[in-house]
Every structure is written in structure tokens, then in C-alpha cells.
Design an enzyme around this catalytic site. Structure first.
Site, short mmCIF file in Angstrom:
data_model
loop_
_atom_site.label_atom_id
_atom_site.label_comp_id
_atom_site.label_asym_id
_atom_site.label_seq_id
_atom_site.Cartn_x
_atom_site.Cartn_y
_atom_site.Cartn_z
N ASP A 181 31.23 26.60 -3.88
CA ASP A 181 30.46 25.69 -4.72
C ASP A 181 31.34 25.09 -5.81
O ASP A 181 32.24 25.74 -6.35
CB ASP A 181 29.30 26.46 -5.36
CG ASP A 181 28.54 25.62 -6.36
OD1 ASP A 181 27.87 24.67 -5.93
OD2 ASP A 181 28.64 25.90 -7.58
N GLU B 52 32.95 22.26 -1.33
CA GLU B 52 32.03 21.28 -1.87
C GLU B 52 32.81 20.40 -2.85
O GLU B 52 32.85 20.64 -4.04
CB GLU B 52 30.85 21.96 -2.59
CG GLU B 52 29.75 20.96 -2.94
CD GLU B 52 28.98 21.32 -4.19
OE1 GLU B 52 27.85 20.83 -4.34
OE2 GLU B 52 29.51 22.05 -5.04
#
Length: 672
Positions: free
Chosen positions: A335, A389
Site C-alpha cells: 500500500d 500501489e
């Protein structure tokens, strides 16, 4: 394991992308840092796999004679273990300071810390005293009366028995990812459990044809509404959804079904909580994070790790190894990578020039950490999957480290959902076919992408799902198949078309957030004070997809057919050959292997005699189309006709087919 690299190694990334030559120094510095930091970390240790063992030393460890408990708290003046076992006495069980900021205590007696007993550590530092949750604790639970969180000893008499020893991720097959959140995966107005997900949702995933699940919010978070992105306890599986054994059972079952399991790993930041999290554990703001303002992410209201600190590297790398060893995860979606690798976190930056990637704004220590993390994962589990990401498109993100890359397998193609949102804001007559084809088919050479129309980001409150942007309030009244409504007709047609062109235009993997495959209505809104702590919008209404009188059922059936088709025919990843793009008529046609994909995005015009150049003598037959009645279509496309190539009227030099292309439809033809 990647061999120790010589800093002078010629960088293949420069051969793959000559436009990077002006930034040779930056790329060489990337590798120099990687080489030097790795050497400094390992010392006498042979590999990162041997280095990342913090969880085997710190925390609670049971032996035949008793329990060891160790912490790293360099700035602390004293530590005391407290809990049920000693009546929460803050003085009776002091830890002894060892070298390098390590503290230790041994408690004789194998049953001194019983299974499920509660513990904390009392810290004295710089004139302050506070109770904290141990850094490496493997389970954290909330007191139902005062709502405080405590560490919990987790040592069941009978350890979980894994039966997945034969499972291996087939890395030759593209990942078809079903992004999930355990708590909101059930239809009830409440928090779903690991066991409910295993029993109710895994069979759905299998039936739909997805081969991978990506689970959010696994690492413990004190605030349920954070969606799991404000992590408090990095080694504890979230107790919101059940026990560690329950999570292991879920993963074991997924493996039995041939489904890989990825974890949404949050190493980009941490919750600023001091009572529940790791922030200021030893009394300083710089134990794990940068000190002062540099250690704060003001937009996310969280803390930022100091990746230049070797002890922080040890903590985070050990955390990765722990989740693979203890829970058998098959890889990670990292993330917030963009936030990690730029000092301004990429906020408001348009990455429209290579200068944006290589400057004083680049957080080189974070880049080094990501390289080491990727090397460690492959060292432990060679058939693992790692996904970045990253919305910036940093060069080398998905190239091997030895090429000068960062080592991820895939990058989330974050520009795709943004493109779809911006496209929906335009009049249908103004949709740009060239831009659509370019956005969905273009990537850096040798760097693999995960394509998607929407993820959880687009579904959160404050935003809108793809179908809700188009249908809005009409979804409340006209999703019954017997109801006629032009807005719903448009939304259902484009929902199918967008997914088919996104998954098929060259990306090496595909992602869908649970429920979006059948056009789940409305937004996701976690329980909070502003909605009276309601679960109404924090669940998935699977009954919509199961009711064959609703259009949700049709969308679900199309998604299942599409996923199986793309997987069974091996059509993911292979480069498309553009056959036709017509901006005025809103037509796109391309070839992949022996298949022809035809899209008519025009809002009103059908073309009875659409000529497509094929450039070969062949016969074709429709094998999939969005207008099929079983997918809620109007049945305007025949699956019985054999289309034989011939000289085209538009250009006698071209061989091709002539076919009927109805408005707002997509079809796939196979060579026969």
C-alpha cells in the site's frame, strides 16, 4: 536470493529505456545504496532471510522451562511486564536491559502465561510512565467494557494443522484478483468473520473464476473505520474478524481450492496512536519514525517510518517474513508506494516528465527498503507475488533488482480507474477512442500491470462506483428486469463493456473489488459518528446477485463468463494488435492470438456492415458478447454465423470481415 551486486554493474534498465540515460547517476546511486545497505544489514549473516528474524527473538516465546519476553526500546529507562498473571502489578516483573536497546525477562514455569491471558508492558521513559501493547504481540483484543486494547498471549495447546503443503502459486498464470475486506463481506449489518468468509465467500470467488484473493485490513487496527490502513499492531492478525486460527483456516481452505492469498501490506505509514500502536513506544517520536514534522503524513493523519534506520528495516522485514511463515500468505500488495518513494508523497504531482522521478524529492531510503523487501519475499517464497500501489509510474518499479529495478512483479495501473471516471464525466459523443485504447494498452517495457476499472478506492463514501456514477438514484427503482429505463440500460451495457476492454487490452493481471462485479449499488460507508455507527453501507448484498429477476444477476453472470473466458483462452498479457479505431463512429477493434475484439461505444448508432481488416484468410465465429440475453442484453449478435474473410469494399487491398455491430455492445470472435 539476488546475488550481492557490484555497484559498477551495468544497468540493463538503461538498455530497456534509453530515455533514462540522463538519469544514469540516479539509477547507479539507487544500486549503490541497495548494495551498501544490504551489506551493512547482513554483516555476518548470509541472506536477508536469515536477517529478518526479529519475530523469532522479540516478543513472547515459550520454552520447556518458561517464557522469554523481549523488547527493543532504546530510549526507555525501565520496562515492566504486566498482565493477568501478576494482577497488573507495575513493579513486580522488571525487564533487564541488554545491549543495543534490548530488554528481556524470563518467567519460569511453562504455564506462567496461560493461553488467552492479557498482557501489556509498563514503560518508564524521560520522566513519563505509560502502559503499552508489546511491539511483537501476535494478538490484540478490545475490552468490551472500557474499550481499551490489550495484548493477548496466543498459545493454543493444539497448533493449527496446515494441509496446504502441495499448494504453489502458478506464476505463469496471470493473477485474477478478487479484492476483499473480511468485515464487510457479509450481508448482515455487522462485522463479518474469517470463518464466514471461508464458508460463504470463497466458493463465490472460485465460481467466478478468480484465482487470487487480496485481503485488506489484516494487520490489527484499533479503528474499524480506517479500512485497515491505520495499523497499530504489525504482528497481530485483526481480532475484528476472529482468531489467528480462523485466519489460518481461511487461507488453508483457499489453497485447497487453488486460490492464492495476497495480503494488503501497510508499511507506508502507521497509526499515530500511542495507547494502542507502536508510536512513541520507548518515549521518543523517533524510535520508528522520523522526528518532528518529517515523521507526519498530514493528509493521512499518520506516522512515517524512518527507512534509513537499520532497526526499522529489521522490524519491517521481519514483519514480512512473519506473515509468510505464520500465515502462509502468497505475497503482498504494498500500500501507498507512491507516498513512500517521494518526500511530497506524490500529492498533487503530475508525473509527466522523467525529472519528476529523479530529484531531491525522491525518498531514496524508501526505494532501498522496497528493493530489500522484494528480494526477501522471493528469497522466502520464490513463487510469491508482489504488487506496488504506485500511481507515479516510477521507472523500474517492476523490473528485477539486478536490472536496476525495484523488484515488484506488478504495478497497479492506477491511471485506468481515473481515466474511466474522467471519461464518464464527458458526454458519450465526446468519448475519446484513441485515448481509451492508449490508456488501457500502454505500459513500460517489460513492466507488468494489474488492470482494473475500479477498486475499493472508487467505492468509498465521497466517491462513487462505476455503475452508480451512471445510474445513480435510478438503481433504486429500475434494476428489476421488467422495468424499462434508459439510464439503467446505458449503465448496464457500459459496465460490461468497460470491464471487457480493460481486462483484455494487454494488462498482465486484473483486479475487481468484491461486489463491483455485479454492480453493487451505492457507496461504502464504515460505521462512524456521522452515520450513527450504522452498518447499512458497510456490507455486501449478495442476494442482489443471486436474484435472477434483477439486472445484478445478469452482470454477475457476465463477469463470471468473462473471467473464465480470459483465463481459459490464455488471453491475459499478450500484446494486442490494433485493427481499427474510429473516433467518429466510436469503434475499437483489435486482435489477440486467434481472437478478434470489437467494441461499439456509440450511444445511438449501430452498424449493419462494419468492415474490419483482418489481413489473413480465415473464418471467425462469435464466442462471447455483452448483448447476450443471458447477460441482460437484447440478443442482437448471432453466435451461429460464420464470418469468412473477403476483400473489403472500403479498400480492395485489405482482407477482412463484414459484421453487424450494435450500439453499446462488445463481442469476441474466435478463429474457426
Amino acid at each position: 536470493m539476488t546475488n550481492a551486486l557490484n555497484p559498477q554493474t551495468k544497468l540493463k534498465i538503461l538498455e530497456l529505456d534509453p530515455w533514462l540515460e540522463p538519469y544514469r547517476y540516479d539509477l547507479e546511486e539507487r544500486m549503490r545504496r541497495y548494495y551498501c545497505v544490504k551489506k551493512a544489514l547482513l554483516g555476518e549473516v548470509q541472506s536477508l532471510k536469515d536477517f529478518a528474524n526479529g519475530h523469532h527473538y522479540f516478543g513472547f516465546h515459550q520454552t520447556e522451562d518458561g517464557w522469554y519476553y523481549r523488547e527493543w526500546a532504546p530510549a526507555a529507562d525501565a520496562l515492566f511486564l504486566i498482565g493477568d498473571f501478576n494482577g497488573w502489578n507495575r513493579e513486580s516483573h522488571p525487564l533487564t536491559r541488554k545491549a543495543n536497546g534490548v530488554w528481556e525477562i524470563f518467567l519460569p514455569g511453562k504455564n506462567t502465561l496461560p493461553h488467552k491471558s492479557l498482557v501489556k508492558v509498563h514503560v518508564k521513559s524521560q520522566g513519563r510512565e505509560f502502559d503499552r501493547i508489546p511491539l511483537y504481540i501476535r494478538r490484540v483484543v478490545q475490552d468490551p467494557e472500557n474499550h481499551n486494547f490489550n495484548g493477548q498471549i496466543w498459545a493454543p495447546e493444539k497448533p493449527f494443522e496446515w494441509t496446504d503443503s502441495d499448494f504453489r502459486v502458478d506464476v505463469t498464470k496471470p493473477p485474477l484478483i478478487y479484492e476483499t475486506h473480511i468485515g464487510m463481506a457479509q450481508e448482515k449489518c455487522g462485522i463479518g468473520t474469517y470463518k464466514e468468509f471461508e464458508e460463504n465467500i470463497l466458493p463465490r470467488v472460485k465460481e467466478l473464476g478468480y484465482n487470487t484473493i487480496q485481503i485488506m485490513a489484516i494487520m490489527e487496527h484499533a479503528y474499524y473505520g480506517s479500512f485497515g490502513y491505520h495499523v497499530t499492531n504489525f504482528f497481530a492478525a485483526s481480532s475484528w474478524f476472529g482468531t489467528p486460527e480462523d485466519l489460518k483456516s481461511l487461507i488453508n481452505k483457499a489453497h485447497e481450492m487453488g486460490i492464492a492469498v495476497l495480503m494488503d501490506l501497510v508499511h507506508s505509514h502507521a497509526a499515530k496512536n500511542t495507547a494502542e500502536g507502536i508510536n512513541e513506544f520507548d518515549g521518543t517520536d523517533y524510535q520508528f519514525f522520523h522526528s518532528g514534522g518529517l515523521g507526519n503524513h498530514d493528509v493521512w493523519d499518520s506516522k512515517l517510518f524512518n527507512y534509513g534506520k537499520h532497526e526499522v528495516m529489521h522490524f519491517l522485514l521481519s514483519n514480512i517474513k512473519f506473515w509468510i511463515e505464520e500465515y502462509h500468505f502468497d505475497g503482498f500488495r504494498f500500500d501507498g508506494v507512491t507516498s513512500m518513494i517521494y518526500h511530497d508523497h506524490g500529492l498533487g504531482t503530475a508525473f509527466d516528465h522523467y525529472n519528476k522521478y529523479f530529484s531531491m524529492n525522491t525518498h531514496v531510503e524508501a526505494v532501498t527498503y522496497l528493493q530489500l523487501a522484494n528480494e526477501l519475499i522471493k528469497d522466502i517464497k520464490p513463487n510469491s507475488i508482489t504488487i506496488a500501489e504506485d500511481m507515479s509510474g516510477m521507472p523500474g518499479m517492476c523490473l528485477p533488482i539486478e536490472y536496476g529495478g525495484i523488484g515488484f512483479d506488478y504495478r497497479l495501473a492506477m491511471g485506468m480507474p481515473d481515466f474511466w471516471v474522467n471519461t464518464l464525466k464527458r458526454n458519450d459523443h465526446d468519448w475519446d477512442m484513441q485515448a481509451l485504447y492508449h490508456e488501457l494498452s500502454t505500459c513500460r517495457y517489460m513492466e507488468k500491470r494489474i488492470a482494473y476499472v475500479e477498486s475499493h478506492d472508487q467505492a468509498l463514501v465521497g466517491d462513487k462506483t462505476f455503475i452508480f456514477r451512471m445510474a445513480d438514484k435510478e438503481m433504486y427503482w429500475h434494476m428489476n428486469k421488467g422495468s424499462q429505463n434508459l439510464e439503467i440500460e446505458r449503465a448496464v451495457a457500459l459496465h460490461k463493456m468497460a470491464r471487457l476492454i480493460t481486462i483484455s487490452l494487454g494488462a498482465e493481471g486484473y483486479l475487481n473489488f468484491m461486489g463491483n462485479e455485479f454492480g453493487h449499488p451505492e457507496w461504502i460507508d464504515f460505521p462512524r459518528e456521522g452515520n450513527n455507527w450504522s452498518f447499512k453501507h458497510c456490507r455486501r448484498m449478495w442476494s442482489l446477485a443471486d436474484s435472477d429477476y434483477l439486472r445484478y444477476y445478469d452482470l454477475n453472470q457476465f463477469d463470471k463468463a468473462m473471467i473464465h473466458f480470459m483465463s481459459d483462452e490464455g488471453l491475459m498479457g499478450c500484446t494486442p494488435q490494433c485493427l481499427w479505431i474510429d473516433q467518429d463512429r466510436k469503434l475499437i477493434a483489435y486482435r489477440k492470438k486467434d481472437f478478434i475484439f470489437i467494441f461499439n461505444f456509440h450511444p445511438t448508432q449501430s452498424y449493419p456492415d462494419f468492415e474490419i481488416p483482418i489481413h489473413q484468410d480465415a473464418k471467425f465465429k462469435v464466442v462471447l458478447d455483452t448483448d447476450d440475453p443471458k447477460f441482460g442484453g437484447h440478443g442482437r449478435i448471432s453466435h451461429d454465423v460464420i464470418y469468412e474473410t473477403h476483400r473489403l469494399k472500403m479498400n480492395n487491398d485489405f482482407n477482412g470481415i463484414t459484421i453487424y455491430s450494435p450500439t453499446r455492445t462488445a463481442m469476441v470472435l474466435k478463429k474457426v
